[in-house]
Scaffold this motif. Sequence first.
Motif, PDB file in Angstrom:
ATOM      1  N   PHE A 120       6.011  22.518 -35.859  1.00  0.00           N
ATOM      2  CA  PHE A 120       6.376  23.883 -35.522  1.00  0.00           C
ATOM      3  C   PHE A 120       5.551  24.456 -34.382  1.00  0.00           C
ATOM      4  CE2 PHE A 120       8.227  23.784 -39.797  1.00  0.00           C
ATOM      5  CZ  PHE A 120       9.493  24.229 -39.472  1.00  0.00           C
ATOM      6  N   SER A 121       4.461  23.799 -33.980  1.00  0.00           N
ATOM      7  CA  SER A 121       3.662  24.330 -32.883  1.00  0.00           C
ATOM      8  C   SER A 121       4.053  23.712 -31.547  1.00  0.00           C
ATOM      9  CB  SER A 121       2.175  24.108 -33.142  1.00  0.00           C
ATOM     10  OG  SER A 121       1.873  22.742 -33.071  1.00  0.00           O
ATOM     11  N   THR A 122       5.029  22.800 -31.544  1.00  0.00           N
ATOM     12  CA  THR A 122       5.477  22.234 -30.283  1.00  0.00           C
ATOM     13  C   THR A 122       6.586  23.086 -29.702  1.00  0.00           C
ATOM     14  OG1 THR A 122       7.054  20.807 -31.394  1.00  0.00           O
ATOM     15  CG2 THR A 122       4.882  19.884 -30.947  1.00  0.00           C
ATOM     16  N   CYS A 123       6.747  22.993 -28.399  1.00  0.00           N
ATOM     17  CA  CYS A 123       7.785  23.759 -27.718  1.00  0.00           C
ATOM     18  C   CYS A 123       8.306  22.947 -26.543  1.00  0.00           C
ATOM     19  CB  CYS A 123       7.228  25.105 -27.249  1.00  0.00           C
ATOM     20  SG  CYS A 123       5.782  24.950 -26.189  1.00  0.00           S
ATOM     21  N   TRP A 124       9.325  23.437 -25.909  1.00  0.00           N
ATOM     22  CA  TRP A 124       9.933  22.855 -24.720  1.00  0.00           C
ATOM     23  C   TRP A 124      10.277  21.387 -24.938  1.00  0.00           C
ATOM     24  CZ3 TRP A 124       8.409  20.732 -19.566  1.00  0.00           C
ATOM     25  CH2 TRP A 124       9.349  21.040 -18.602  1.00  0.00           C
ATOM     26  N   GLY A 125      11.008  21.157 -26.027  1.00  0.00           N
ATOM     27  CA  GLY A 125      11.468  19.815 -26.342  1.00  0.00           C
ATOM     28  C   GLY A 125      10.371  18.865 -26.773  1.00  0.00           C
ATOM     29  N   GLY A 126       9.295  19.391 -27.340  1.00  0.00           N
ATOM     30  CA  GLY A 126       8.191  18.557 -27.791  1.00  0.00           C
ATOM     31  C   GLY A 126       7.198  18.211 -26.700  1.00  0.00           C
ATOM     32  N   ARG A 127       7.426  18.671 -25.477  1.00  0.00           N
ATOM     33  CA  ARG A 127       6.510  18.364 -24.378  1.00  0.00           C
ATOM     34  C   ARG A 127       5.333  19.324 -24.316  1.00  0.00           C
ATOM     35  NH1 ARG A 127      11.136  17.726 -19.851  1.00  0.00           N
ATOM     36  NH2 ARG A 127      12.241  16.023 -20.841  1.00  0.00           N
ATOM     37  N   GLY A 128       5.493  20.520 -24.865  1.00  0.00           N
ATOM     38  CA  GLY A 128       4.443  21.525 -24.804  1.00  0.00           C
ATOM     39  C   GLY A 128       3.887  21.851 -26.176  1.00  0.00           C
ATOM     40  N   VAL A 129       2.794  22.608 -26.163  1.00  0.00           N
ATOM     41  CA  VAL A 129       2.138  23.025 -27.394  1.00  0.00           C
ATOM     42  C   VAL A 129       1.932  24.529 -27.327  1.00  0.00           C
ATOM     43  CG1 VAL A 129       0.070  22.771 -28.811  1.00  0.00           C
ATOM     44  CG2 VAL A 129       0.938  20.822 -27.544  1.00  0.00           C
ATOM     45  N   CYS A 130       2.213  25.222 -28.425  1.00  0.00           N
ATOM     46  CA  CYS A 130       2.031  26.669 -28.480  1.00  0.00           C
ATOM     47  C   CYS A 130       0.557  26.987 -28.709  1.00  0.00           C
ATOM     48  CB  CYS A 130       2.869  27.265 -29.607  1.00  0.00           C
ATOM     49  SG  CYS A 130       4.633  27.042 -29.363  1.00  0.00           S
ATOM     50  N   ARG A 131      -0.037  27.723 -27.762  1.00  0.00           N
ATOM     51  CA  ARG A 131      -1.443  28.091 -27.847  1.00  0.00           C
ATOM     52  C   ARG A 131      -1.632  29.506 -27.324  1.00  0.00           C
ATOM     53  NH1 ARG A 131      -3.679  22.775 -24.923  1.00  0.00           N
ATOM     54  NH2 ARG A 131      -3.224  21.309 -26.574  1.00  0.00           N
ATOM     55  N   LYS A 132      -2.801  30.056 -27.627  1.00  0.00           N
ATOM     56  CA  LYS A 132      -3.130  31.382 -27.095  1.00  0.00           C
ATOM     57  C   LYS A 132      -3.501  31.298 -25.622  1.00  0.00           C
ATOM     58  CE  LYS A 132      -4.538  33.508 -31.402  1.00  0.00           C
ATOM     59  NZ  LYS A 132      -5.609  34.187 -32.137  1.00  0.00           N
ATOM     60  N   LEU A 133      -4.240  30.264 -25.239  1.00  0.00           N
ATOM     61  CA  LEU A 133      -4.632  30.041 -23.851  1.00  0.00           C
ATOM     62  C   LEU A 133      -4.355  28.593 -23.478  1.00  0.00           C
ATOM     63  CD1 LEU A 133      -8.085  31.869 -23.785  1.00  0.00           C
ATOM     64  CD2 LEU A 133      -5.959  32.663 -22.764  1.00  0.00           C
ATOM     65  N   CYS A 134      -3.913  28.373 -22.253  1.00  0.00           N
ATOM     66  CA  CYS A 134      -3.635  27.018 -21.795  1.00  0.00           C
ATOM     67  C   CYS A 134      -4.894  26.407 -21.194  1.00  0.00           C
ATOM     68  CB  CYS A 134      -2.531  27.041 -20.745  1.00  0.00           C
ATOM     69  SG  CYS A 134      -0.943  27.591 -21.398  1.00  0.00           S
ATOM     70  N   GLY A 135      -4.956  25.083 -21.228  1.00  0.00           N
ATOM     71  CA  GLY A 135      -6.101  24.372 -20.682  1.00  0.00           C
ATOM     72  C   GLY A 135      -6.047  24.297 -19.161  1.00  0.00           C
ATOM     73  N   ASN A 161      -5.543  21.703 -17.100  1.00  0.00           N
ATOM     74  CA  ASN A 161      -4.472  20.901 -16.506  1.00  0.00           C
ATOM     75  C   ASN A 161      -3.104  21.274 -17.073  1.00  0.00           C
ATOM     76  OD1 ASN A 161      -4.904  19.879 -19.053  1.00  0.00           O
ATOM     77  ND2 ASN A 161      -4.625  17.753 -18.452  1.00  0.00           N
ATOM     78  N   GLU A 162      -3.008  22.439 -17.708  1.00  0.00           N
ATOM     79  CA  GLU A 162      -1.754  22.894 -18.293  1.00  0.00           C
ATOM     80  C   GLU A 162      -1.319  24.203 -17.652  1.00  0.00           C
ATOM     81  OE1 GLU A 162      -2.240  21.250 -22.849  1.00  0.00           O
ATOM     82  OE2 GLU A 162      -2.868  23.284 -22.388  1.00  0.00           O
ATOM     83  N   ASP A 163      -0.042  24.437 -17.695  1.00  0.00           N
ATOM     84  CA  ASP A 163       0.517  25.680 -17.194  1.00  0.00           C
ATOM     85  C   ASP A 163       1.524  26.168 -18.229  1.00  0.00           C
ATOM     86  OD1 ASP A 163       0.917  27.775 -15.523  1.00  0.00           O
ATOM     87  OD2 ASP A 163       2.113  26.674 -14.049  1.00  0.00           O
ATOM     88  N   TYR A 164       1.661  27.488 -18.357  1.00  0.00           N
ATOM     89  CA  TYR A 164       2.614  27.966 -19.347  1.00  0.00           C
ATOM     90  C   TYR A 164       4.002  28.008 -18.728  1.00  0.00           C
ATOM     91  CZ  TYR A 164       2.931  32.751 -17.494  1.00  0.00           C
ATOM     92  OH  TYR A 164       3.171  33.827 -16.717  1.00  0.00           O
ATOM     93  N   HIS A 165       4.974  27.624 -19.520  1.00  0.00           N
ATOM     94  CA  HIS A 165       6.357  27.558 -19.049  1.00  0.00           C
ATOM     95  C   HIS A 165       7.175  28.691 -19.629  1.00  0.00           C
ATOM     96  CE1 HIS A 165       9.992  25.812 -17.508  1.00  0.00           C
ATOM     97  NE2 HIS A 165      10.510  25.748 -18.709  1.00  0.00           N
ATOM     98  N   ILE A 166       7.083  28.878 -20.923  1.00  0.00           N
ATOM     99  CA  ILE A 166       7.795  29.946 -21.619  1.00  0.00           C
ATOM    100  C   ILE A 166       6.856  30.513 -22.679  1.00  0.00           C
ATOM    101  CG2 ILE A 166      10.126  29.052 -21.251  1.00  0.00           C
ATOM    102  CD1 ILE A 166       9.995  27.868 -24.061  1.00  0.00           C
ATOM    103  N   PHE A 167       7.287  31.547 -23.359  1.00  0.00           N
ATOM    104  CA  PHE A 167       6.520  32.108 -24.462  1.00  0.00           C
ATOM    105  C   PHE A 167       7.057  31.547 -25.777  1.00  0.00           C
ATOM    106  CE2 PHE A 167       5.985  35.363 -21.194  1.00  0.00           C
ATOM    107  CZ  PHE A 167       4.612  35.506 -21.224  1.00  0.00           C
ATOM    108  N   CYS A 168       6.147  31.137 -26.665  1.00  0.00           N
ATOM    109  CA  CYS A 168       6.553  30.673 -27.992  1.00  0.00           C
ATOM    110  C   CYS A 168       6.911  31.868 -28.872  1.00  0.00           C
ATOM    111  CB  CYS A 168       5.443  29.879 -28.643  1.00  0.00           C
ATOM    112  SG  CYS A 168       5.129  28.309 -27.830  1.00  0.00           S
ATOM    113  N   ASP A 169       6.068  32.875 -28.839  1.00  0.00           N
ATOM    114  CA  ASP A 169       6.317  34.128 -29.541  1.00  0.00           C
ATOM    115  C   ASP A 169       5.532  35.206 -28.806  1.00  0.00           C
ATOM    116  OD1 ASP A 169       3.714  33.613 -30.318  1.00  0.00           O
ATOM    117  OD2 ASP A 169       4.199  33.237 -32.398  1.00  0.00           O
TER     118      ASP A 169
END
Length: 75
Positions: A32-47, A49-57
Amino acid sequence: MKSLLLVLVVLVLLSCVPSVRSGPNTYIRTAFSTCWGGRGVCRKLCGGNEDYHIFCDVRRLCCVNKKLLDVRVRR
């Protein structure tokens, strides 16, 4: 009468047991914490080498590795 007494004893014992942190197990939390087809992870802050694509909630971002983001420019 004995079953009623047994139920009361069990209820008293359950009320005395300290509560533990309960919640979904690791596999359910990961699913349930994965997003964007399992390629992303829902977090408060991105690392870094990561960029946010959409909002999980409302509070969490969908953090996706920059290598997985396919940015194509249409001409």
